[in-house]
Write an enzyme that holds these catalytic residues in place. Structure first.
Site, short mmCIF file in Angstrom:
data_model
loop_
_atom_site.label_atom_id
_atom_site.label_comp_id
_atom_site.label_asym_id
_atom_site.label_seq_id
_atom_site.Cartn_x
_atom_site.Cartn_y
_atom_site.Cartn_z
N SER A 364 0.91 -1.33 0.04
CA SER A 364 -0.15 0.09 0.14
C SER A 364 0.99 1.32 0.17
O SER A 364 1.68 1.52 0.96
CB SER A 364 -0.80 -0.08 1.25
OG SER A 364 -1.57 1.16 1.37
N ARG A 365 0.78 1.99 -1.05
CA ARG A 365 1.64 3.18 -1.11
C ARG A 365 1.27 4.53 -0.16
O ARG A 365 2.00 5.48 -0.27
CB ARG A 365 1.79 3.43 -2.42
CG ARG A 365 2.54 2.50 -3.43
CD ARG A 365 3.00 3.14 -4.72
NE ARG A 365 3.24 1.72 -5.41
CZ ARG A 365 2.74 1.26 -6.36
NH1 ARG A 365 1.62 1.66 -6.81
NH2 ARG A 365 3.06 0.31 -7.12
N VAL A 366 0.29 4.11 0.37
CA VAL A 366 -0.32 5.14 1.22
C VAL A 366 0.24 4.85 2.69
O VAL A 366 0.40 5.48 3.59
CB VAL A 366 -1.78 5.37 1.20
CG1 VAL A 366 -2.35 6.17 2.39
CG2 VAL A 366 -2.29 5.74 -0.14
#
Length: 499
Positions: A364-366
């Site tokens: 998850s790039r968040v």
């Protein structure tokens, strides 16, 4: 009584002055070719791209190809009713769909027309199907969590409101199951859900409606159906229609979640339309703009800034791979557009790990900004431990005598895999997820037999429901302090005394 000639001329002048010559001028064209859901129309010089075109017998079309001598239209509905030589009319309106609260709880087609037999929908508004994505100034960073109710996702691959998280894997590995669990988990929250079914069997869509109804999730969900028996044009249109329905809630300052199931079939439908419209084929016969097809769709998911109400539209696109190949054309396209992916492995699925999430390839790039503080505190080493366990497991097959540290790591890893398994349609509240992960990370399960881990988990949850409901509410409000951790350890010991 005599009427003077000048009076008569005054009356006539008045009549002439106020005379309105009403005529309905509609720009029309002639159908020169029709077939496979495509019509070529000659003579519409001023038509706009994406404009709604009216054909005889109530058939609607959309202008997609603007060529020098004709207009390529895709047809919706009963396309066999359109014949060569028919007159097509411009509407001067870009294609729109009905949006609003009354769409919730309904099954509609790609044009927003109800297909569930529950009567007409009275919309609050009409939105264009293709809307330009908002710019960076109108957005803000993703920071609120969107809980899926799945331990492995909420702990390792957190999804935030306004994020685009791809669900990718082979067929029959549980991709749709993750999306459905996420929709069910939005019950009693302020999130509205849109599920777009592209190219699926009608029986599968009917089954899905039944599942959502039985879990009380249909009242805040709308299903946009473009089944396998529908034309390619409806399959192509459906995700954009769903996005417009979600944007209505986002623009009102509310939160919406949209699932595109799946975009592989969407790309295939678009390829079919493009080839019929004689657009030049590129790699794997997909048209050159197949990347733009999905990027303009997924870019519409966003978290708005506070000035615009702070609403959000979260997208969960689904992509089907062939033989676990995530380096194929469409998968790599969508991976590069999204903010991370949940990768489901067929090997894991067949070995009984469900959901079959591959922790090494999922991301998850968040990240942590979409997690509550308490979850961040317990997750810590979870991904690392799982990745190490995966490596060690392969290595342990060859080595006969393992040292104590390696044995302990394997033991811990086995139990972590066991607690991350979860039954379908049973999402968990975040407090319970935190507790069971804490229990495994602190080593409380290391001495428990692998077959008893599930029983310990059930016992823990029933104990929490009976005695510690207030503590669970407090626990998710902030960080896990040392006092709270101590209290959690005592509860874990209390549960283990029964085993």
């Amino acid at each position: 009584m005599k009427i003077q000639p000048d009076e008569i001329s005054a009356i006539l002048k008045e009549k002439i002055k106020n005379f309105k010559f009403e005529i309905d001028i509609a720009e029309t064209g002639k159908v020169v070719q029709v077939g496979d859901g495509i019509a070529r129309v000659y003579g519409m010089e001023n038509v706009m791209a994406g404009e709604m075109i009216e054909f005889p017998n109530g058939v609607v079309g959309m202008a997609l190809n603007l060529e020098e001598d004709n207009v390529g239209c895709i047809l919706f509905g009963e396309t066999h009713k359109v014949k060569e030589g028919d007159i097509a009319k411009r509407t001067k309106r870009i294609l729109e769909v009905p949006v609003g609260k009354n769409v919730l709880g309904r099954v509609v087609n790609a044009l927003g027309q109800p297909i569930d037999g529950k009567g007409e929908i009275v919309p609050d508004d009409h939105f264009k199907v293709e809307r330009k994505a908002l710019g960076i100034i109108q957005r803000q960073p993703v920071k609120e969590p969107l809980q899926t109710g799945l331990k492995s996702v909420d702990a390792m691959i957190p999804i935030g409101r306004g994020q685009r998280e791809l669900i990718i894997g082979d067929r029959q590995t549980g991709k749709t199951a993750i999306a459905i669990d996420t929709i069910i988990n939005q019950k009693n929250t302020d999130v509205v859900c849109i599920y777009v079914a592209i190219g699926q069997k009608k029986s599968s869509i009917a089954k899905l409606v039944k599942i959502l109804e039985s879990h009380g999730a249909m009242e805040y969900t709308v299903i946009v159906s473009a089944s396998a028996s529908d034309s390619s044009s409806l399959q192509y249109l459906s995700p954009y229609s769903g996005a417009s329905m979600g944007e209505y809630f986002r623009d009102k300052g509310q939160h919406a979640l949209i699932v595109y199931d799946d975009l592989s079939k969407h790309a295939v439908a678009y390829r079919e339309l493009s080839l019929l419209l004689r657009r030049p084929p590129g790699r794997e016969a997909y048209p050159g703009d197949v990347f733009y097809l999905h990027s303009r769709l997924l870019e519409r998911a966003s978290k708005l800034n506070d000035k615009l109400g702070g609403g959000s539209l979260t997208a969960l696109p689904i992509i089907e791979t062939q033989a676990d190949d995530i380096t194929a054309y469409i998968p790599t396209n969508v991976i590069s557009i999204t903010d991370g992916q949940i990768y489901l492995g067929s090997r894991l699925f067949h070995s009984g790990v469900k959901p079959a999430i591959n922790a090494g390839l999922s991301v998850s790039r968040v990240g942590g900004s979409a997690q509550i503080k308490a979850m961040k505190n317990v997750v810590g080493q979870l991904r690392l431990n799982l990745a190490q366990y995966d490596e060690l497991k392969a290595f342990a097959k060859f080595g006969s005598d393992l040292d104590q540290i390696t044995q302990n790591q394997l033991r811990r890893g086995e139990r972590l895999v066991e607690i991350l398994k979860q039954n379908q349609y049973s999402p968990l509240p975040v407090a319970k997820q935190i507790f069971i992960i804490f229990m495994a990370n602190e080593g409380f399960l290391d001495k428990v037999e692998i077959n008893d881990v599930k029983k310990v988990e059930e016992e823990l949850f029933s104990t929490l429901d009976l005695k510690y409901q207030d503590f669970m509410v407090e626990m998710v409000k902030g960080k896990l302090t040392d006092e709270r951790k101590e209290e959690m350890r005592k509860i874990c010991e209390e549960v283990l005394q029964k085993f």
